[in-house]
Structure formats: structure tokens, C-alpha cells
Design a protein around this motif. Sequence first.
Motif, short mmCIF file in Angstrom:
data_model
loop_
_atom_site.label_atom_id
_atom_site.label_comp_id
_atom_site.label_asym_id
_atom_site.label_seq_id
_atom_site.Cartn_x
_atom_site.Cartn_y
_atom_site.Cartn_z
N ASN A 1 10.91 10.61 -15.70
CA ASN A 1 10.70 12.18 -15.35
C ASN A 1 12.00 13.03 -15.57
N LYS A 2 12.81 12.51 -16.22
CA LYS A 2 13.91 13.40 -16.75
C LYS A 2 14.70 13.85 -15.72
N GLN A 3 14.82 13.00 -14.45
CA GLN A 3 15.50 13.59 -13.17
C GLN A 3 16.91 12.60 -13.15
N PHE A 4 18.05 13.34 -12.32
CA PHE A 4 19.13 12.62 -12.09
C PHE A 4 19.02 11.55 -11.36
N PRO A 5 19.20 10.28 -11.44
CA PRO A 5 19.02 9.30 -10.59
C PRO A 5 19.86 9.46 -9.32
N ASP B 1 11.13 -0.89 -5.08
CA ASP B 1 11.04 -2.06 -5.88
C ASP B 1 11.51 -3.34 -5.72
N ASN B 2 11.38 -4.10 -6.48
CA ASN B 2 11.70 -5.63 -6.06
C ASN B 2 11.94 -6.43 -7.54
N HIS B 3 12.11 -7.65 -7.62
CA HIS B 3 12.29 -8.42 -8.61
C HIS B 3 10.96 -8.71 -9.53
N ASN B 4 9.88 -8.23 -9.15
CA ASN B 4 8.65 -8.15 -10.01
C ASN B 4 8.27 -6.90 -10.50
N MET B 5 8.89 -5.79 -10.36
CA MET B 5 8.29 -4.75 -10.82
C MET B 5 9.62 -4.04 -11.52
N LYS B 6 9.22 -2.73 -12.37
CA LYS B 6 10.18 -2.16 -13.00
C LYS B 6 11.13 -1.38 -12.01
N ARG B 7 12.40 -1.18 -12.31
CA ARG B 7 13.41 -0.51 -11.23
C ARG B 7 12.88 0.92 -11.06
N TYR B 8 12.99 1.18 -9.99
CA TYR B 8 12.47 2.50 -9.41
C TYR B 8 13.30 3.75 -10.26
N THR B 9 14.52 3.42 -10.70
CA THR B 9 15.59 4.48 -11.50
C THR B 9 14.76 4.63 -12.64
N ARG B 10 13.89 3.73 -13.22
CA ARG B 10 13.07 3.88 -14.54
C ARG B 10 12.23 4.97 -14.31
N ARG C 1 0.83 -1.27 0.01
CA ARG C 1 0.10 -0.14 -0.01
C ARG C 1 1.04 1.22 0.08
N LEU C 2 2.11 1.25 0.61
CA LEU C 2 2.89 2.12 0.42
C LEU C 2 3.86 2.45 -0.52
N ASN C 3 4.12 1.22 -1.16
CA ASN C 3 5.04 1.46 -2.29
C ASN C 3 4.88 2.48 -3.63
N GLN C 4 3.54 2.36 -4.10
CA GLN C 4 3.39 3.39 -5.17
C GLN C 4 3.47 4.74 -4.87
N PRO C 5 2.79 5.15 -3.55
CA PRO C 5 2.97 6.59 -3.17
C PRO C 5 4.47 7.08 -2.86
N LEU C 6 5.22 6.07 -2.23
CA LEU C 6 6.65 6.05 -2.09
C LEU C 6 7.31 6.50 -3.34
N ARG C 7 7.17 5.72 -4.51
CA ARG C 7 7.60 5.85 -5.68
C ARG C 7 7.14 7.37 -6.32
N ASP C 8 5.88 7.68 -6.29
CA ASP C 8 5.16 8.92 -6.82
C ASP C 8 5.89 10.01 -6.15
N SER C 9 6.53 9.98 -4.80
CA SER C 9 6.90 11.15 -4.15
C SER C 9 8.15 11.50 -4.30
N PHE C 10 9.19 10.49 -4.73
CA PHE C 10 10.34 10.98 -4.90
C PHE C 10 11.04 10.77 -6.51
N ALA C 11 10.14 10.41 -7.17
CA ALA C 11 10.50 10.24 -8.75
C ALA C 11 11.01 11.49 -9.29
N THR C 12 10.15 12.54 -8.99
CA THR C 12 10.36 13.84 -9.38
C THR C 12 10.32 15.00 -8.34
#
Length: 498
Positions: A308-312, A294-303, A253-264
Motif C-alpha cells: 500500500n506504499k505506506q511507511f511501516p 500475522d504468524n508463521h503461516n501467513m505473509k508478514r503484515y509489513t508486506r 475471524r478478527l485477523n483479516q479485518p485487523l490487517r485491512d484496517s491499519f495497512a493503509t
Amino acid sequence: MLKKALAFCFIFILLFQTVPANAAEKVKRNWQDETIYFLMVDRYNNGDSTNDRNVKVLDPVGFQGGDFKGIIDKLDFIKDQGFTTVMLTPIFKNDDRGYDGYRITDFYKTDDHFGTINEFKKLVSEVHKKKMKIIIDFPTNQVSASSSLVKDPKKKNWFSGKTNDQLISFDHTNSEVNQYLIDAAKWWVTKTDIDGYLLSNANQSPTQFWKQFSSSVKSVKKDFYLLGEVNSKDSKLVKQYQQAGLDGTLDFRLNQPLRDSFATINQSLKKVLSIEADNRKEFDQPSLMGAFFDNHNMKRYTRDMVINKQFPGTRWKLALTYLYTQPEIPIVYYGTEIAEDSGGVPENRKMMNFRTEKELIDYITMIGEIRQQQPALTKGSMEILYEKNGMVVFKRKYKDHVNIIGINNTDKTQVIKLSKDQLQNDKEELRGLISGGVVRAENGTFKLAFERETSEIYNVVEKTGINFMFIAILVLIWIVFFAFLFIAWKRGKQKKIQ
């Protein structure tokens, strides 16, 4: 004489410096204090070429040579980054398509691509020698169609049907199935002394099974950790599995909001903080849940960052600062330390590249050390002090240990003012643990400045001043040192005259 003088001074300084560390209270390390490094055995490191049977390094769904010896060879690399637990994909014997470990043919054997059971036992032993723990994934829902269990006519009623991947699903309404899996799980604990299980797709097995599984496995080893993969955003369902005996669950439940918060940049953390607050209300032990990007079943968070054209490097530093300071157990997927960029399966399971830049590795090492040294970051309560459009400041407190975390995920420098009452009344100084520096209260107010896209972890401490005792001891040491030099010089001069 001179050597004795130098030895005396050196020993005196060492003894003086070790007093504060020894005097500090030793806090016991529990599971919520762990930082988990999750890796896929076949895709980590090839340490033994003799088991490279049918290895196809150019085939993304073929075996590529990773093994137990390879992990042993890289344990220092993992430990030096501050990780305290290694978590592995399944190690059991698989069919020829089971590079990932999820096409099991025999629950009582290791896969020969990875090494023998004795080599695995050596891995466990080496992990424990380094004061670390080890968890392995123990799937309980299906086996390969080529498993001897499937071929046994006496066990036809053990299975409920095939999956799309030609895997055969167990029927958990059959008590013999459940007992077989429980016996195998206990056997591995007894045989190898592992510390925990990751339980893939735990919600595909009934809660009654987990009650029996949990009580049986934990009877073998005290403090054995069961981390369930309950892939659901329904907190009530997740709670049912935790109450059935799972110590913690992966926080999907936390995973996608976490990804959204720091991807850009300029993204609010309100949803993340709201879920964290709900978890503390809903679950008995929310600190035993696993937070991950992220984990072995989803795309890498760096993607996400690249899209979002951000520096990883910058993005990951902010993301990991939050992951390491929030209340749940941080789980980091291998390759994060090199900002591995890839899509979904199997691209996200590339062989680990150890020849890469060290900037992010150094950062993970630093915050990993901070997390281990600050008990409030693993055991403490959490209080939000400020949050707006990507700028967040929160407090973690455990007994008299207090940390203030500030993360500026905005495009502007932010200045946040906090009162002494918001921190801790008898402490008057904030000491930066990432960038250094000290912030002192002025008229009862702390003024914290954060440049854009930076973070800081502060330790709340007593106000420091001039350490007269330390200065006096140093002066005394130098006086003794020069006295010995003078005596040695004088004796040498007398010998020349004689």
C-alpha cells in the motif's frame, strides 16, 4: 557529617517517592493480562554452535541454528519490550526436514538441533525467574513418516492416512492414540513446568478428545493455559472448541479485518469493532482469545503496508496501539519489532535480525509497559465513544480504573469532544501516557486533538493541582541539607583558627 546529611536526604526522597507505588492496590496477573511473544525456535537465535548439525543458513527450508540457549540469551530483550509470555513452535524431536518443529518423530524427546531436555528445562527456569510464562506448541494431529510410532506394526490402526507433506495423520477415533497424546502432554508439564500449550489445528481433532485432554492436563498444573488454533470464521464452531476445554482460541475471524484496517490510511474500524462486540456476546471468556496480525503461516503484515506504499514504522505504531488496548490477549510474531517484511512460508521465517534500528522496539517497550500498568487495558470493559473513517476513540474501564484510547488513522488532524458523562463523573483530567500532556474539562467537555496517523492512551485521573505537601517536604530537605553544610563549614573554620 556531610556524607550523613547527603545520605539522609537521599533516603528521605526515595522513601517519599515509593509511598504512592506501594500504596497502590496490587492487581493479580491472570492470563488475560499476558502479552505473548511468538517465535520459531530454529529461526530466533543461535546460542550454541555445538548442536549445529546439518545447519544450512542459506536454505530457507533447512535448519539454521536457533536453539534453547539462543532464546535464553535473548530473554532480557524480550522481557524489556514488555512481553510477559514466550510462545514457541514445537520443540520435540523431528526428522531432518522439520526445522519448524511440525515433523515430529518422538513426543518424549527434544530435537537435538535445539538442545537437550535439560537445556529446555533451564530455559523454562530462566523464563520463570524473570516472572514470565512459557507456552509451547503441542501438535496432536500428525507425525513424520519416519516416526517409530508409524513403523510399529502394533500401531497400524493408530493412523488414518498420509498428507501431502508425507506426514501421517492420527486417527482420533482410536482411544489408544488419544491416551498416548494426553500422557505425553502431561509428561512435559510434570517434567519441565511449562505454563501452557498452543494447540495447532485444534479443529482437526474432535471436541470429545479436547474435553479429555483439557481435564487431564489441567489436573497436573493449576491455571495451565490451552490456546487452540481453530482456523475458522464460524463463531459457533469456535465456541464448541472453547466449551470443550480450550481456554482461548486464536481469533482468525478478527485477523483479516485487523490487517485491512491499519495497512493503509483512512480505513474504518467498524468491522473490527463489530467482531470484538460479537465476541463479548458469544463467548464466555473472550478476553482469553488471542488477537494477532500475522504468524508463521501467513505473509508478514509489513508486506501489506509496503504493497500500500505506506511507511511501516507509522503503520505498526497505530496497529500495535490498537492490539495492546483491545480486550483480547495480544500475540506478536517475532520480527514485528523490526518491521520484518516478507511473503509467505518459508520467507516469513527468516532468522531474527538483532542489529537494526530501535525506534519501533522503543515504541513496543513503551506501550508494553503501559499495558502492564493499566489494569483497565487487560481486564476492563470496552465502550466505543467515536468511530468514523479511521478515527476511533474508545473507553476501557475496570473498577475505578479508566483509560481512553484514541487512534487517528486518517490524513487529517482530528478534534474529538467528549462529555464528562462519557468518561467518569468524578474524574476531571486526562493524562497522556504516550506523548504526555494533560487534557482538562472545560464547561463539562474534554477536547481531544490528534494529529494525523497518531494515537494516545489517556489515564482518567483526579484533577491535579499544586502539591503543597511535596513542595513543603522538598523545602524542608533543602533546609536540613544547607544547615548541615553550614555547620560543617563553621566547624572547619574553627579547626583552622585553632
